[in-house]
Design a protein around this motif. Structure first.
Motif, PDB file in Angstrom:
ATOM      1  N   PRO A   1      71.813   4.847 -34.219  1.00 50.99           N
ATOM      2  CA  PRO A   1      72.777   4.711 -33.124  1.00 50.99           C
ATOM      3  C   PRO A   1      74.022   5.582 -33.263  1.00 50.99           C
ATOM      4  O   PRO A   1      74.610   5.975 -32.253  1.00 50.99           O
ATOM      5  CB  PRO A   1      73.153   3.225 -33.176  1.00 50.99           C
ATOM      6  CG  PRO A   1      72.011   2.565 -33.859  1.00 50.99           C
ATOM      7  CD  PRO A   1      71.507   3.562 -34.852  1.00 50.99           C
ATOM      8  N   LEU A   2      74.426   5.883 -34.493  1.00 51.70           N
ATOM      9  CA  LEU A   2      75.649   6.681 -34.656  1.00 51.70           C
ATOM     10  C   LEU A   2      75.482   8.105 -34.138  1.00 51.70           C
ATOM     11  O   LEU A   2      76.473   8.806 -33.933  1.00 51.70           O
ATOM     12  CB  LEU A   2      76.081   6.697 -36.124  1.00 51.70           C
ATOM     13  CG  LEU A   2      76.524   5.351 -36.717  1.00 51.70           C
ATOM     14  CD1 LEU A   2      77.043   5.531 -38.129  1.00 51.70           C
ATOM     15  CD2 LEU A   2      77.562   4.667 -35.846  1.00 51.70           C
ATOM     16  N   MET A   3      74.247   8.521 -33.895  1.00 53.52           N
ATOM     17  CA  MET A   3      74.015   9.847 -33.311  1.00 53.52           C
ATOM     18  C   MET A   3      74.387   9.869 -31.831  1.00 53.52           C
ATOM     19  O   MET A   3      74.446  10.935 -31.216  1.00 53.52           O
ATOM     20  CB  MET A   3      72.550  10.252 -33.488  1.00 53.52           C
ATOM     21  CG  MET A   3      72.137  10.420 -34.941  1.00 53.52           C
ATOM     22  SD  MET A   3      70.401  10.868 -35.135  1.00 53.52           S
ATOM     23  CE  MET A   3      70.430  12.584 -34.573  1.00 53.52           C
ATOM     24  N   ASN A   4      74.667   8.714 -31.263  1.00 54.68           N
ATOM     25  CA  ASN A   4      75.032   8.610 -29.840  1.00 54.68           C
ATOM     26  C   ASN A   4      76.188   7.629 -29.691  1.00 54.68           C
ATOM     27  O   ASN A   4      76.221   6.803 -28.787  1.00 54.68           O
ATOM     28  CB  ASN A   4      73.806   8.130 -29.043  1.00 54.68           C
ATOM     29  CG  ASN A   4      73.941   8.348 -27.553  1.00 54.68           C
ATOM     30  OD1 ASN A   4      74.769   9.133 -27.089  1.00 54.68           O
ATOM     31  ND2 ASN A   4      73.119   7.650 -26.781  1.00 54.68           N
ATOM     32  N   PHE A   5      77.154   7.766 -30.573  1.00 53.11           N
ATOM     33  CA  PHE A   5      78.185   6.749 -30.703  1.00 53.11           C
ATOM     34  C   PHE A   5      79.143   6.709 -29.510  1.00 53.11           C
ATOM     35  O   PHE A   5      79.661   5.650 -29.156  1.00 53.11           O
ATOM     36  CB  PHE A   5      78.966   6.941 -32.000  1.00 53.11           C
ATOM     37  CG  PHE A   5      79.726   5.716 -32.433  1.00 53.11           C
ATOM     38  CD1 PHE A   5      79.069   4.511 -32.622  1.00 53.11           C
ATOM     39  CD2 PHE A   5      81.097   5.764 -32.639  1.00 53.11           C
ATOM     40  CE1 PHE A   5      79.753   3.369 -33.025  1.00 53.11           C
ATOM     41  CE2 PHE A   5      81.792   4.635 -33.046  1.00 53.11           C
ATOM     42  CZ  PHE A   5      81.115   3.433 -33.233  1.00 53.11           C
ATOM     43  N   GLU A   6      79.391   7.837 -28.868  1.00 56.04           N
ATOM     44  CA  GLU A   6      80.283   7.843 -27.710  1.00 56.04           C
ATOM     45  C   GLU A   6      79.709   6.991 -26.579  1.00 56.04           C
ATOM     46  O   GLU A   6      80.442   6.282 -25.886  1.00 56.04           O
ATOM     47  CB  GLU A   6      80.545   9.281 -27.234  1.00 56.04           C
ATOM     48  CG  GLU A   6      81.428  10.084 -28.167  1.00 56.04           C
ATOM     49  CD  GLU A   6      82.758   9.392 -28.470  1.00 56.04           C
ATOM     50  OE1 GLU A   6      83.434   8.958 -27.498  1.00 56.04           O
ATOM     51  OE2 GLU A   6      83.114   9.272 -29.652  1.00 56.04           O
ATOM     52  N   VAL A   7      78.391   7.036 -26.405  1.00 59.53           N
ATOM     53  CA  VAL A   7      77.766   6.210 -25.377  1.00 59.53           C
ATOM     54  C   VAL A   7      77.810   4.739 -25.787  1.00 59.53           C
ATOM     55  O   VAL A   7      77.974   3.855 -24.940  1.00 59.53           O
ATOM     56  CB  VAL A   7      76.323   6.684 -25.079  1.00 59.53           C
ATOM     57  CG1 VAL A   7      75.607   5.713 -24.142  1.00 59.53           C
ATOM     58  CG2 VAL A   7      76.354   8.078 -24.462  1.00 59.53           C
ATOM     59  N   VAL A   8      77.665   4.463 -27.078  1.00 62.60           N
ATOM     60  CA  VAL A   8      77.837   3.083 -27.557  1.00 62.60           C
ATOM     61  C   VAL A   8      79.186   2.541 -27.097  1.00 62.60           C
ATOM     62  O   VAL A   8      79.286   1.434 -26.537  1.00 62.60           O
ATOM     63  CB  VAL A   8      77.738   3.012 -29.100  1.00 62.60           C
ATOM     64  CG1 VAL A   8      78.188   1.642 -29.609  1.00 62.60           C
ATOM     65  CG2 VAL A   8      76.329   3.309 -29.571  1.00 62.60           C
ATOM     66  N   LYS A   9      80.221   3.310 -27.307  1.00 65.01           N
ATOM     67  CA  LYS A   9      81.566   2.866 -26.948  1.00 65.01           C
ATOM     68  C   LYS A   9      81.718   2.696 -25.434  1.00 65.01           C
ATOM     69  O   LYS A   9      82.359   1.743 -24.965  1.00 65.01           O
ATOM     70  CB  LYS A   9      82.613   3.843 -27.499  1.00 65.01           C
ATOM     71  CG  LYS A   9      82.686   3.834 -29.024  1.00 65.01           C
ATOM     72  CD  LYS A   9      83.884   4.587 -29.565  1.00 65.01           C
ATOM     73  CE  LYS A   9      83.705   6.074 -29.485  1.00 65.01           C
ATOM     74  NZ  LYS A   9      84.807   6.814 -30.168  1.00 65.01           N
ATOM     75  N   GLN A  10      81.111   3.589 -24.664  1.00 67.38           N
ATOM     76  CA  GLN A  10      81.168   3.464 -23.205  1.00 67.38           C
ATOM     77  C   GLN A  10      80.489   2.171 -22.729  1.00 67.38           C
ATOM     78  O   GLN A  10      80.996   1.479 -21.842  1.00 67.38           O
ATOM     79  CB  GLN A  10      80.477   4.665 -22.551  1.00 67.38           C
ATOM     80  CG  GLN A  10      81.257   5.963 -22.637  1.00 67.38           C
ATOM     81  CD  GLN A  10      80.489   7.112 -21.981  1.00 67.38           C
ATOM     82  OE1 GLN A  10      79.335   7.377 -22.302  1.00 67.38           O
ATOM     83  NE2 GLN A  10      81.133   7.789 -21.051  1.00 67.38           N
ATOM     84  N   ILE A  11      79.364   1.872 -23.329  1.00 64.78           N
ATOM     85  CA  ILE A  11      78.626   0.666 -22.942  1.00 64.78           C
ATOM     86  C   ILE A  11      79.416  -0.584 -23.301  1.00 64.78           C
ATOM     87  O   ILE A  11      79.485  -1.540 -22.518  1.00 64.78           O
ATOM     88  CB  ILE A  11      77.237   0.653 -23.602  1.00 64.78           C
ATOM     89  CG1 ILE A  11      76.377   1.793 -23.036  1.00 64.78           C
ATOM     90  CG2 ILE A  11      76.541  -0.694 -23.394  1.00 64.78           C
ATOM     91  CD1 ILE A  11      75.058   1.998 -23.773  1.00 64.78           C
TER      92      ILE A  11
END
Length: 454
Positions: A154-164
């Motif tokens: 998941p850390l490879m897409n962490f900006e989207v994690v934060k957006q969600i």
């Protein structure tokens, strides 16, 4: 139905249907071999050469009292329980595959090193937003909801994690819900910023490492083939320390290469990690690391040794928790969870980067189990109903198993992968689960005895 076992001169008795657990003396333990099918005077004759006859009669009366109080040999009580008969499953948890890509390569990876046998890709915010909407719209009156950010890594897409997370938080008041987030990471890309965000925003965090350096590096390497232990161990211990009293687990996998996995648990405990879980690999027998039936004796020895060390260390003040030894005998799971388990395919669903819906992360990539899509909101009622109807009472092996209300029928994915039927449990997994339960109950018995003696 009852189950009894002995460890280190502690005789433990489980009444399956009531959930009652008893520590009994050797006489009562032996009486139970005959109690249901033998007359009282015959039991006295059978055991009279070993025990005083008056003591035998007193012990039988003690058993009679337990039976009368519905604490022993109780009848099945859940099948007709109103909460089970009238249950209407709602979606309460999502596993968001935020990344179908990974920055390390694990030899045993069920996700095919992160791509789930498909294209390497990342979830975009639109798919994540619609996944949250799907959860909120299908959660009924359920107030507490779970979202696990999963991969790949998941850390490879962490900006989207934060957006969600931001989007989900904006919807909580509108829907009167409480969303709790978990992230599962191999820790390679953890840094001060990601650690702080995770600590501030994630209800739970799962950190992956297999234990000792030699064990970990044999199965978990970087893309270039370098062992990962030295690259992740400091990040994991820092993250664990940062969590303090918050929820976290450091989770590993043991294989045929380290059947002495108890030493891996203890190694991690020695690093100051307090919340641990080491899971058995689930793999086809042709893999040299797969656990086989002939390995079970060694596996059982490791679980027993770990239980002994668990008691010893907690008594000495340097204890830790091990996921499979955490059993609540006072309340425990609700009736529905005892019968249906994790709820995969009904209450718990996995969402791919494309927005496709699967019963759980282990079914992702098998089109036969694609339930629907968050983009349309439509699901296959046939698949959904098949999974929501899977429980211990329609699994033949479970009906006669003493552990059924602890394991709740086991893992659907493991059952299907080994038997092509979610209703036929994975036998090796069942045997390991039963040993873990026995160890956990023995730990409880010892701790309670020590508490009474203090």
């Amino acid at each position: 139905m009852i189950h009894k076992f002995t460890k280190d001169d502690t005789n433990i008795l489980i009444d399956v249907n009531s959930g009652a657990v008893h520590v009994v003396d050797k006489l009562v333990y032996e009486i139970l071999d005959y109690y249901e099918d033998t007359k009282k005077n015959e039991i006295v004759e059978l055991l009279g050469t070993k025990y005083d006859r008056n003591l035998i009669l007193e012990a039988i009366e003690e058993v009679d009292t337990l039976v009368k109080n519905n604490l022993l040999f109780t009848k099945e009580r859940y099948l007709e329980h109103e909460s089970f008969k009238s249950r209407k499953p709602v979606v309460k948890a999502l596993c968001l595959h935020i990344s179908h890509d990974c920055n390390i390569r694990c030899e045993y990876c069920f996700a095919s090193q992160g791509d789930f046998k498909g294209q390497r890709m990342l979830m975009d915010f639109d798919a994540g937003k619609k996944a949250i909407d799907f959860l909120l719209d299908n959660s009924g009156s359920r107030k507490n909801l779970e979202v696990d950010f999963f991969g790949g890594e998941p850390l490879m897409n962490f900006e989207v994690v934060k957006q969600i997370v931001t989007y989900a938080r904006s919807k909580e008041i509108e829907y009167d819900k409480n969303l709790r987030f978990t992230i599962t990471t191999n820790a390679l890309a953890l840094n001060e910023d990601t650690m702080k965000y995770i600590n501030d925003n994630m209800y739970n965090v799962v950190l992956s490492i297999d234990g000792r350096k030699s064990v970990n590096d044999k199965m978990r390497s970087t893309i270039s083939g370098e062992g990962t232990y030295s690259l992740i161990v400091d990040n994991i211990t820092k993250m664990a320390k940062l969590r303090k009293e918050k929820n976290y687990y450091v989770r590993g996998t043991f294989t045929r290469h380290n059947l002495d996995f108890a030493h891996d648990v203890l190694h991690l405990a020695d690093l100051g990690i307090k919340s641990l879980s080491i899971e058995p690999v689930v793999a086809s027998p042709e893999n040299d690391y797969a656990i086989r039936e002939e390995d079970l004796d060694e596996v059982f020895k490791s679980y027993e040794y770990l239980a002994e060390q668990y008691v010893k260390r907690n008594k000495e003040g340097n204890g830790f928790s091990f996921f499979h030894y955490m059993i609540d005998l006072e309340q425990g799971p609700c009736i529905i969870k005892r019968i249906t388990g994790c709820g995969a395919g009904a209450e718990y669903l996995a969402i791919t980067p494309e927005g496709d819906i699967y019963p759980c992360h282990q079914f992702v990539g098998d089109d036969n189990f694609r339930i629907g899509s968050v983009h349309t909101g439509e699901i296959s009622n046939k698949l959904y109903n098949e999974f929501s109807g899977a429980h211990v009472y329609n699994k033949e092996e479970c009906n006669t198993c003493w552990a059924k209300f602890y394991c709740s029928g086991g893992c659907h994915a493991n059952a299907y992968n080994f038997n092509k039927d979610i209703h036929i449990p994975y036998k090796i997994g069942c045997e390991m689960e039963k040993k873990r339960i026995e160890c956990a109950l023995w730990i409880k018995a010892v701790q309670l005895e020590e508490g009474l003696n203090d």
